[in-house]
Design a protein around this motif. Sequence first.
Motif, PDB file in Angstrom:
ATOM      1  N   VAL A  96      -0.051  -1.445  -6.777  1.00 47.15           N
ATOM      2  CA  VAL A  96      -1.374  -0.851  -6.926  1.00 47.15           C
ATOM      3  C   VAL A  96      -1.303   0.577  -6.386  1.00 47.15           C
ATOM      4  O   VAL A  96      -0.543   0.881  -5.464  1.00 47.15           O
ATOM      5  N   ILE A  97      -2.078   1.436  -7.003  1.00 48.52           N
ATOM      6  CA  ILE A  97      -2.120   2.837  -6.579  1.00 48.52           C
ATOM      7  C   ILE A  97      -3.247   2.972  -5.557  1.00 48.52           C
ATOM      8  O   ILE A  97      -4.407   2.714  -5.889  1.00 48.52           O
ATOM      9  N   ILE A  98      -2.903   3.361  -4.325  1.00 44.18           N
ATOM     10  CA  ILE A  98      -3.950   3.442  -3.293  1.00 44.18           C
ATOM     11  C   ILE A  98      -4.526   4.844  -3.171  1.00 44.18           C
ATOM     12  O   ILE A  98      -5.546   5.026  -2.525  1.00 44.18           O
ATOM     13  N   TYR A 115      -9.728   1.371  -0.597  1.00 45.48           N
ATOM     14  CA  TYR A 115      -8.763   1.097   0.474  1.00 45.48           C
ATOM     15  C   TYR A 115      -9.111   1.818   1.771  1.00 45.48           C
ATOM     16  O   TYR A 115      -8.301   1.876   2.690  1.00 45.48           O
ATOM     17  N   GLU A 129     -10.903   1.104   4.342  1.00 47.35           N
ATOM     18  CA  GLU A 129     -10.803   0.329   5.593  1.00 47.35           C
ATOM     19  C   GLU A 129      -9.389   0.335   6.155  1.00 47.35           C
ATOM     20  O   GLU A 129      -9.202   0.192   7.364  1.00 47.35           O
ATOM     21  N   GLY A 130      -8.412   0.458   5.291  1.00 52.96           N
ATOM     22  CA  GLY A 130      -7.017   0.469   5.737  1.00 52.96           C
ATOM     23  C   GLY A 130      -6.674   1.691   6.574  1.00 52.96           C
ATOM     24  O   GLY A 130      -5.638   1.723   7.234  1.00 52.96           O
ATOM     25  N   LEU A 131      -7.565   2.705   6.543  1.00 57.87           N
ATOM     26  CA  LEU A 131      -7.348   3.932   7.321  1.00 57.87           C
ATOM     27  C   LEU A 131      -7.965   3.858   8.717  1.00 57.87           C
ATOM     28  O   LEU A 131      -7.802   4.789   9.514  1.00 57.87           O
ATOM     29  N   ASP A 132      -8.669   2.774   8.999  1.00 53.83           N
ATOM     30  CA  ASP A 132      -9.347   2.644  10.289  1.00 53.83           C
ATOM     31  C   ASP A 132      -8.378   2.881  11.452  1.00 53.83           C
ATOM     32  O   ASP A 132      -7.278   2.315  11.469  1.00 53.83           O
ATOM     33  N   ASP A 166       1.735   3.599  -0.343  1.00 51.28           N
ATOM     34  CA  ASP A 166       1.646   3.050   1.010  1.00 51.28           C
ATOM     35  C   ASP A 166       1.725   4.178   2.024  1.00 51.28           C
ATOM     36  O   ASP A 166       2.266   5.259   1.745  1.00 51.28           O
ATOM     37  N   LEU A 218      -6.955  -5.500   4.670  1.00 53.12           N
ATOM     38  CA  LEU A 218      -6.975  -4.057   4.982  1.00 53.12           C
ATOM     39  C   LEU A 218      -7.041  -3.771   6.480  1.00 53.12           C
ATOM     40  O   LEU A 218      -6.839  -2.637   6.903  1.00 53.12           O
ATOM     41  N   PHE A 232      -2.851   0.679   7.346  1.00 51.69           N
ATOM     42  CA  PHE A 232      -2.012   1.872   7.173  1.00 51.69           C
ATOM     43  C   PHE A 232      -1.661   2.532   8.508  1.00 51.69           C
ATOM     44  O   PHE A 232      -0.890   3.488   8.548  1.00 51.69           O
TER      45      PHE A 232
END
Lengths: 130, 130
Positions: free
Chosen positions: A6-8, A41, A43-46, A125, B68, B84
């Motif tokens: 998947v392209i994030i 995506y 939330e993945g940066l939290d 990623d 996530l 991430f």
Amino acid sequence: MNKELVIIGVVRSSIKDLSTAPKMEDAPGAVQATIEIDPLYAEGLDSMQAGAQLELLTWLHQAERDVLKVHPRGDKKRPLRGVFTTRSPFRPNPVGLHRVTLVSIKGTTLTIEPLEVLDGTPVIDIKPKP
Amino acid sequence: MNKELVIIGVVRSSIKDLSTAPKMEDAPGAVQATIEIDPLYAEGLDSMQAGAQLELLTWLHQAERDVLKVHPRGDKKRPLRGVFTTRSPFRPNPVGLHRVTLVSIKGTTLTIEPLEVLDGTPVIDIKPKP
């Protein structure tokens, strides 16, 4: 398991032309660039903080995937060798791996440096450097 | 461009059980392992030599892709944070990134160390350390 990436997010860069793009991140020509992460995506940066040393994985979408030997750095005077002994983008899975510093983060926009890939390169990623 | 990964090989390791697998390559429990490269990709190994410092990319096929936020290292006492900012295998694209030394190479069989992934983990790329 599904092996479809998947392209994030996507790289935004002043490097627009493959023919003049630098070959590696330490080559002259690597620049500060931004990454726009898809809000899906976010939330993945939290807890992501400026100054972080990151490993960025990209999908080098213009690379050829059916090449198994290359001249290192495209220099025809150097003998062909297996792609797994080089960092050529030409390889069965053209995943780019880049060490970058996170200069700043604002929402889902990350400013990083240095990066040598083309504007529009998909991001797959982000990991902290171990 | 097709974003489906191809599997270029497979890890053979004494680590058989996810519940007891070490969390990172520097954790106690990482072991010497072998990689069996599919003969289809043998040419890509041309000029590969024992002693090489490599970056091995794997596809962590047992990881969840819709997570996530995680507790770092699975420790519930540590607050949740974006994937991430961690090296958790749980992430949209569960690509594992491992620094290894090539102990030996014989045909399409590479012996490497240290590696913490499960026996049977698919391999998607090998690059020389920059």
